[in-house]
Design a protein around this motif. Structure first.
Motif, PDB file in Angstrom:
ATOM      1  N   GLU A   1     -89.490 -39.444-146.709  1.00 32.30           N
ATOM      2  CA  GLU A   1     -88.107 -41.185-147.304  1.00 32.30           C
ATOM      3  C   GLU A   1     -89.181 -41.966-147.198  1.00 32.30           C
ATOM      4  O   GLU A   1     -89.290 -42.896-148.439  1.00 32.30           O
ATOM      5  CB  GLU A   1     -86.969 -40.735-146.981  1.00 32.30           C
TER       6      GLU A   1
ATOM      7  N   ASN B   1     -81.588 -34.496-143.056  1.00 31.57           N
ATOM      8  CA  ASN B   1     -81.627 -35.372-141.721  1.00 31.57           C
ATOM      9  C   ASN B   1     -79.685 -35.715-141.469  1.00 31.57           C
ATOM     10  O   ASN B   1     -79.967 -35.552-140.532  1.00 31.57           O
ATOM     11  CB  ASN B   1     -81.858 -36.900-142.207  1.00 31.57           C
ATOM     12  N   ARG B   2     -79.077 -35.686-142.559  1.00 31.61           N
ATOM     13  CA  ARG B   2     -77.887 -35.712-142.193  1.00 31.61           C
ATOM     14  C   ARG B   2     -77.764 -34.521-141.645  1.00 31.61           C
ATOM     15  O   ARG B   2     -77.157 -34.325-141.048  1.00 31.61           O
ATOM     16  CB  ARG B   2     -76.886 -35.587-143.437  1.00 31.61           C
TER      17      ARG B   2
ATOM     18  N   ALA C   1     -88.568 -35.907-141.904  1.00 30.10           N
ATOM     19  CA  ALA C   1     -87.527 -36.315-143.286  1.00 30.10           C
ATOM     20  C   ALA C   1     -87.558 -38.263-143.285  1.00 30.10           C
ATOM     21  O   ALA C   1     -87.355 -37.979-144.260  1.00 30.10           O
ATOM     22  CB  ALA C   1     -86.351 -35.274-142.847  1.00 30.10           C
ATOM     23  N   GLU C   2     -87.875 -38.231-142.337  1.00 30.29           N
ATOM     24  CA  GLU C   2     -87.419 -39.886-142.104  1.00 30.29           C
ATOM     25  C   GLU C   2     -89.183 -40.525-142.723  1.00 30.29           C
ATOM     26  O   GLU C   2     -88.358 -41.056-143.440  1.00 30.29           O
ATOM     27  CB  GLU C   2     -87.480 -40.200-140.604  1.00 30.29           C
TER      28      GLU C   2
ATOM     29  N   ARG D   1     -82.919 -37.825-147.211  1.00 32.84           N
ATOM     30  CA  ARG D   1     -81.609 -37.936-146.785  1.00 32.84           C
ATOM     31  C   ARG D   1     -80.424 -37.262-146.497  1.00 32.84           C
ATOM     32  O   ARG D   1     -80.105 -37.155-145.397  1.00 32.84           O
ATOM     33  CB  ARG D   1     -80.851 -39.467-146.966  1.00 32.84           C
TER      34      ARG D   1
ATOM     35  N   ALA E   1     -78.421 -34.382-138.076  1.00 31.03           N
ATOM     36  CA  ALA E   1     -78.029 -34.914-136.845  1.00 31.03           C
ATOM     37  C   ALA E   1     -76.400 -34.386-136.799  1.00 31.03           C
ATOM     38  O   ALA E   1     -75.950 -34.172-136.132  1.00 31.03           O
ATOM     39  CB  ALA E   1     -77.655 -36.360-137.871  1.00 31.03           C
TER      40      ALA E   1
ATOM     41  N   THR F   1     -86.282 -34.018-138.033  1.00 29.03           N
ATOM     42  CA  THR F   1     -85.716 -35.737-137.919  1.00 29.03           C
ATOM     43  C   THR F   1     -86.786 -36.473-138.015  1.00 29.03           C
ATOM     44  O   THR F   1     -86.916 -37.218-139.658  1.00 29.03           O
ATOM     45  CB  THR F   1     -84.837 -35.981-136.807  1.00 29.03           C
ATOM     46  N   GLN F   2     -87.564 -36.500-137.270  1.00 28.59           N
ATOM     47  CA  GLN F   2     -88.991 -37.620-137.848  1.00 28.59           C
ATOM     48  C   GLN F   2     -89.755 -37.373-138.878  1.00 28.59           C
ATOM     49  O   GLN F   2     -89.832 -38.469-139.346  1.00 28.59           O
ATOM     50  CB  GLN F   2     -89.811 -37.417-136.642  1.00 28.59           C
TER      51      GLN F   2
END
Length: 92
Positions: A21, A83-84, A17-18, A80, A87, A14-15
């Motif tokens: 971006e 990340n979705r 991917a963020e 994004r 999640a 997650t980190q």
């Protein structure tokens, strides 16, 4: 039988991917490529063969292709989407 996705692996992906971006938005494309390369390595080494692993590896490949073809908006959207996807899953 699905396996629980380890929380540390989930957090790292997650980190990454963020961060990827964020790097693309800042036009730091080399940093984005390095971040995506790390996400690809983590996905290959820490996830079992599963749909999530396949989708993340595909996403990493598409981010690199988009950046190579001067389409940073598309690359950011792939991150994004990754990340979705992260999640929405608890297992692999």
């Amino acid at each position: 039988m699905p396996r629980d996705l380890p929380s540390d692996v989930h957090a790292v992906l997650t980190q990454l991917a963020e961060e990827g971006e964020t790097a693309i938005i800042a036009a730091e494309f080399d940093t984005a490529r390095q971040t995506v390369a790390t996400a690809e390595t983590v996905s290959r080494n820490k996830l079992p063969e599963c749909d999530l692993r396949s989708r993340l590896l595909h996403g990493c490949e598409q981010v690199n292709t988009a950046l190579d073809n001067d389409h940073p908006d598309a690359a950011a959207e792939y991150l994004r989407a990754m990340n979705r996807r992260l999640a929405a899953v608890d297992d692999c």
